[in-house]
Design a protein around this motif. Sequence first.
Motif, mmCIF file in Angstrom:
data_model
loop_
_atom_site.group_PDB
_atom_site.id
_atom_site.type_symbol
_atom_site.label_atom_id
_atom_site.label_comp_id
_atom_site.label_asym_id
_atom_site.label_seq_id
_atom_site.Cartn_x
_atom_site.Cartn_y
_atom_site.Cartn_z
ATOM 1 N N LEU A 1 -13.906 7.454 -6.376
ATOM 2 C CA LEU A 1 -13.519 8.353 -5.279
ATOM 3 C C LEU A 1 -13.198 9.754 -5.795
ATOM 4 N N TYR B 1 -8.331 5.376 0.988
ATOM 5 C CA TYR B 1 -8.878 4.334 0.138
ATOM 6 C C TYR B 1 -9.334 3.207 1.057
ATOM 7 N N ARG C 1 -12.277 1.917 -8.538
ATOM 8 C CA ARG C 1 -12.612 2.516 -7.241
ATOM 9 C C ARG C 1 -12.003 3.919 -7.112
ATOM 10 N N ILE C 2 -10.776 4.090 -7.614
ATOM 11 C CA ILE C 2 -10.124 5.404 -7.584
ATOM 12 C C ILE C 2 -10.947 6.414 -8.377
ATOM 13 N N THR D 1 0.856 -1.190 0.000
ATOM 14 C CA THR D 1 0.000 0.000 0.000
ATOM 15 C C THR D 1 0.888 1.234 0.000
ATOM 16 N N LEU E 1 -4.672 10.061 -2.244
ATOM 17 C CA LEU E 1 -5.321 8.846 -1.752
ATOM 18 C C LEU E 1 -4.331 8.094 -0.876
ATOM 19 N N VAL F 1 -8.945 -1.702 -8.707
ATOM 20 C CA VAL F 1 -8.545 -0.592 -7.832
ATOM 21 C C VAL F 1 -8.724 0.731 -8.575
ATOM 22 N N LEU G 1 -3.399 3.184 -0.614
ATOM 23 C CA LEU G 1 -3.851 2.673 -1.896
ATOM 24 C C LEU G 1 -3.140 1.356 -2.200
#
Length: 73
Positions: free
Chosen positions: A56, A71, A52-53, A14, A29, A49, A32
Motif C-alpha cells: 500500500l 486497509y 500488505r502495508i 484494529t 492507514l 499485514v 489496520l
Amino acid sequence: MKCTVCGAGMSPTTTDLPFKLSEERIVILKQLPVLQCTSCREYLIEDAVMARIEALLGRADSSAELEVLRYAA
C-alpha cells in the motif's frame, strides 16, 4: 501471544496508524489489524499485514503531503 514489553496478553483489534515516508510525506492507514497488549497498549503488526502495508505504501501518491488509505484485508 504475550507482550514483549510487559508480558500481558495480546488481543486482535484494529487501529489507525501514521507512516512517515519522508520529511514531507505521511500516510495514515485506517482500520489496520494489529495485536495490542491488554495492559500497556503496545502493538504488534503481523508479517502478512506488514507485507500488505508495504504494498500500500509503495502505491501511495508521491505528490501528496498527507494521504489517508483504508486497509482492506
